[in-house]
Design an enzyme around this catalytic site. Structure first.
Site, PDB file in Angstrom:
ATOM      1  N   SER A  48       0.830  -1.204   0.000  1.00 20.72           N
ATOM      2  CA  SER A  48       0.000   0.000   0.000  1.00 20.72           C
ATOM      3  C   SER A  48       0.869   1.262   0.000  1.00 20.72           C
ATOM      4  O   SER A  48       1.614   1.511  -0.936  1.00 20.72           O
ATOM      5  CB  SER A  48      -0.948  -0.038   1.207  1.00 20.72           C
ATOM      6  OG  SER A  48      -1.904   0.980   1.135  1.00 20.72           O
ATOM      7  N   HIS A  87      -7.440  -5.114  -1.501  1.00 21.94           N
ATOM      8  CA  HIS A  87      -6.240  -4.338  -1.183  1.00 21.94           C
ATOM      9  C   HIS A  87      -5.375  -5.028  -0.137  1.00 21.94           C
ATOM     10  O   HIS A  87      -4.176  -4.760  -0.048  1.00 21.94           O
ATOM     11  CB  HIS A  87      -6.668  -2.955  -0.660  1.00 21.94           C
ATOM     12  CG  HIS A  87      -5.537  -2.032  -0.370  1.00 21.94           C
ATOM     13  ND1 HIS A  87      -4.693  -1.539  -1.355  1.00 21.94           N
ATOM     14  CD2 HIS A  87      -5.081  -1.506   0.805  1.00 21.94           C
ATOM     15  CE1 HIS A  87      -3.782  -0.749  -0.814  1.00 21.94           C
ATOM     16  NE2 HIS A  87      -3.993  -0.713   0.502  1.00 21.94           N
ATOM     17  N   ASP A 111      -9.255  -4.397  -5.625  1.00 16.77           N
ATOM     18  CA  ASP A 111      -8.728  -3.395  -4.696  1.00 16.77           C
ATOM     19  C   ASP A 111      -9.538  -2.101  -4.822  1.00 16.77           C
ATOM     20  O   ASP A 111      -9.548  -1.468  -5.876  1.00 16.77           O
ATOM     21  CB  ASP A 111      -7.256  -3.133  -5.020  1.00 16.77           C
ATOM     22  CG  ASP A 111      -6.559  -2.272  -3.977  1.00 16.77           C
ATOM     23  OD1 ASP A 111      -7.225  -1.517  -3.258  1.00 16.77           O
ATOM     24  OD2 ASP A 111      -5.316  -2.368  -3.890  1.00 16.77           O
TER      25      ASP A 111
END
Length: 289
Positions: free
Chosen positions: A161, A239, A207
């Site tokens: 991320s 995600h 995601d």
């Protein structure tokens, strides 16, 4: 039938020549791939939850370091094969190293020193996380208790991320790195055309935090077409796919680091031609490498 001394001498010479040839061949192979570590890989060996190396770990306090938030070092206990390449891995926004802890021993057991780090704050942005990954590598190679096990010329970065966005930033900032693997990367910056580090981006089809259409795919497209690069999109993955054990992610992450940190061409077979399967929605690359 008895052998004459001359015949025996010829036989000994012939055997010595064969042995010498075999030794020379083995030496030549070792010279071609001086950083190979571990046995020849197979599909099952890189899909396994643990590789051929036994692993130990040590905790690094945030009070003992500067430039990042400490973390955990996972390293092979075997020192007989020489030094290892090393990888620093950053967690995502608001997360700590526990969110990516499973990756550490899995990757280390394949023959790497792995540093899963905590960040200075949970809210650091990608540029800061990139700097922290590099600070972690510097600590790992210069001050850590395992520095003698590491080849400081063979280093890589990865992250999830915001840490994935930081991975791209670190790769751009330090072109001497050997490999980068951003995982579901998030970054407001979209152009990484100056990156020179072999980069493998892994995104998730579902995601909703860092949609691949506005993050992973533009990042991949912006990387130079001449670069050794790949993009894998995991089928139906959210995600948070890097936060739990993920065999597909680990399998190709291991292969990428082996290929580019260790220059181990035994792993070409897993990367080229492009992999496919039920777990992979899409795969792009600049094969052959």
């Amino acid at each position: 039938m008895a052998r004459s001394p001359r015949h025996l001498a010829r036989l000994v010479t012939a055997l010595a020549l064969v042995a010498g040839t075999a030794t020379a061949t083995a030496s030549a192979q070792a010279a071609d791939n001086p950083y190979e570590r571990g046995p020849d890989p197979t599909e099952s060996s890189i899909e396994a939850s643990r590789g051929p190396f036994a692993v130990s770990q040590t905790t690094v306090s945030s009070l003992a370091v500067s430039g990042f938030g400490g973390g955990t070092i996972y390293y092979p206990t075997d020192t007989s094969q020489g030094t290892f390449g090393a990888v620093a891995i950053s967690p995502g926004y608001t997360a700590d190293q526990s969110s990516i802890a499973w990756i550490g021993p899995r990757l280390a057991s394949q023959g790497f020193v792995v540093f899963t780090i905590d960040t200075i704050t949970r809210y650091d942005q990608p540029s800061s996380r990139g700097d922290q990954l590099l600070a972690a590598l510097d600590y790992l190679t210069q001050r850590s208790t395992v520095r003698s096990r590491i080849d400081s010329s063979r280093l890589g970065v990865a992250g999830h991320s915001m840490g994935g966005g930081g991975t791209l930033e670190a790769a751009d900032e330090r072109p001497s790195l050997q490999a980068a693997v951003p995982l579901a990367p998030w970054n407001l910056r979209k152009n990484f055309s100056s990156v020179q580090v072999p980069t493998f981006i892994i995104g998730g089809e579902s995601d909703s935090v860092a949609p691949v259409s506005s993050h992973s795919e533009p990042f991949y497209t912006s990387l130079p077409s001449s670069l050794d690069k790949a993009y894998m999109e995991l089928n139906n993955a959210s995600h948070f796919f890097p936060n739990t054990s993920n065999t597909t992610m680990a399998k190709y992450m291991i292969s990428w680091f082996k290929r580019f940190i260790d220059d181990d061409t035994r792993y070409d077979q897993f990367l080229c031609p492009n992999p496919s399967g039920l777990a992979i929605e899409e795969y792009r690359s600049t094969c052959p490498y």
